[in-house]
Design a protein around this motif. Sequence first.
Motif, PDB file in Angstrom:
ATOM      1  N   ASP A   7      21.542 -20.265 -21.954  1.00 44.35           N
ATOM      2  CA  ASP A   7      20.925 -19.050 -22.487  1.00 44.35           C
ATOM      3  C   ASP A   7      21.670 -18.561 -23.728  1.00 44.35           C
ATOM      4  O   ASP A   7      21.048 -18.199 -24.728  1.00 44.35           O
ATOM      5  N   ASP A   8      22.994 -18.556 -23.684  1.00 41.87           N
ATOM      6  CA  ASP A   8      23.788 -18.146 -24.852  1.00 41.87           C
ATOM      7  C   ASP A   8      23.498 -19.058 -26.042  1.00 41.87           C
ATOM      8  O   ASP A   8      23.328 -18.588 -27.169  1.00 41.87           O
ATOM      9  N   HIS A  11      20.078 -18.367 -27.557  1.00 34.85           N
ATOM     10  CA  HIS A  11      20.083 -17.188 -28.433  1.00 34.85           C
ATOM     11  C   HIS A  11      20.837 -17.467 -29.732  1.00 34.85           C
ATOM     12  O   HIS A  11      20.439 -16.975 -30.796  1.00 34.85           O
ATOM     13  N   SER A  14      18.398 -19.400 -31.821  1.00 36.38           N
ATOM     14  CA  SER A  14      17.170 -18.646 -32.081  1.00 36.38           C
ATOM     15  C   SER A  14      17.402 -17.436 -32.976  1.00 36.38           C
ATOM     16  O   SER A  14      16.441 -16.876 -33.516  1.00 36.38           O
ATOM     17  N   ASP A  15      18.662 -17.030 -33.153  1.00 40.11           N
ATOM     18  CA  ASP A  15      18.974 -15.906 -34.041  1.00 40.11           C
ATOM     19  C   ASP A  15      19.034 -16.325 -35.506  1.00 40.11           C
ATOM     20  O   ASP A  15      19.347 -15.516 -36.370  1.00 40.11           O
ATOM     21  N   HIS A  59      14.776 -24.149 -29.875  1.00 37.48           N
ATOM     22  CA  HIS A  59      14.745 -22.881 -30.601  1.00 37.48           C
ATOM     23  C   HIS A  59      13.631 -22.040 -29.976  1.00 37.48           C
ATOM     24  O   HIS A  59      12.656 -22.576 -29.445  1.00 37.48           O
ATOM     25  N   ARG A  60      13.765 -20.762 -30.060  1.00 38.53           N
ATOM     26  CA  ARG A  60      12.759 -19.845 -29.514  1.00 38.53           C
ATOM     27  C   ARG A  60      11.343 -20.197 -29.982  1.00 38.53           C
ATOM     28  O   ARG A  60      10.396 -20.162 -29.205  1.00 38.53           O
ATOM     29  N   ASP A  64       8.077 -20.315 -27.659  1.00 32.79           N
ATOM     30  CA  ASP A  64       7.297 -19.082 -27.743  1.00 32.79           C
ATOM     31  C   ASP A  64       5.802 -19.364 -27.732  1.00 32.79           C
ATOM     32  O   ASP A  64       5.293 -20.072 -28.599  1.00 32.79           O
ATOM     33  N   MET A 116      11.280 -10.356 -23.903  1.00 29.11           N
ATOM     34  CA  MET A 116      12.573 -10.903 -23.500  1.00 29.11           C
ATOM     35  C   MET A 116      12.494 -11.526 -22.103  1.00 29.11           C
ATOM     36  O   MET A 116      12.991 -12.621 -21.867  1.00 29.11           O
ATOM     37  N   GLU A 120      12.862 -15.571 -21.083  1.00 30.94           N
ATOM     38  CA  GLU A 120      13.795 -16.046 -20.058  1.00 30.94           C
ATOM     39  C   GLU A 120      13.076 -16.940 -19.054  1.00 30.94           C
ATOM     40  O   GLU A 120      13.586 -17.992 -18.668  1.00 30.94           O
TER      41      GLU A 120
END
Length: 134
Positions: A7-8, A11, A14-15, A59-60, A64, A116, A120
Amino acid sequence: MSYDAIDDAFHFISDAPLGERRALVHRPSGKVFLASLKAGFDECPAGADTDPDYLPIPHRQELDPGKPLVLEFIRDNCPAELARVEGFFNRPGAFRNVKDLLRRRHLLDNWQIFEMQQMEVLLKQWCLAQGLMS
């Protein structure tokens, strides 16, 4: 395998814009390796890109669902706006327009929490599909 580490890393990549950062998880050990082109560091072991024991964390944007997620939220929280929001997706700026609408309707915070939570769920589904979690 630590979901928190995945998860870290998710993110972390993805940031940044798609392709600027990457993360690999070593399947046997669960260790996560990070890399950033812009920052000029790469923790990934040599040959990891071709080794099947290393799996790139998505990546998100790769997970998504985009429009379907937005429409699900609108149906549940302001169904009277559904046709309007569907119309947003027929022209550029759809997500900006959706966020503007949600801000005016005081639903932006709810949207961010929902989004969010759903991301997850999607990341956990990806982990399960990859055999990283049971």
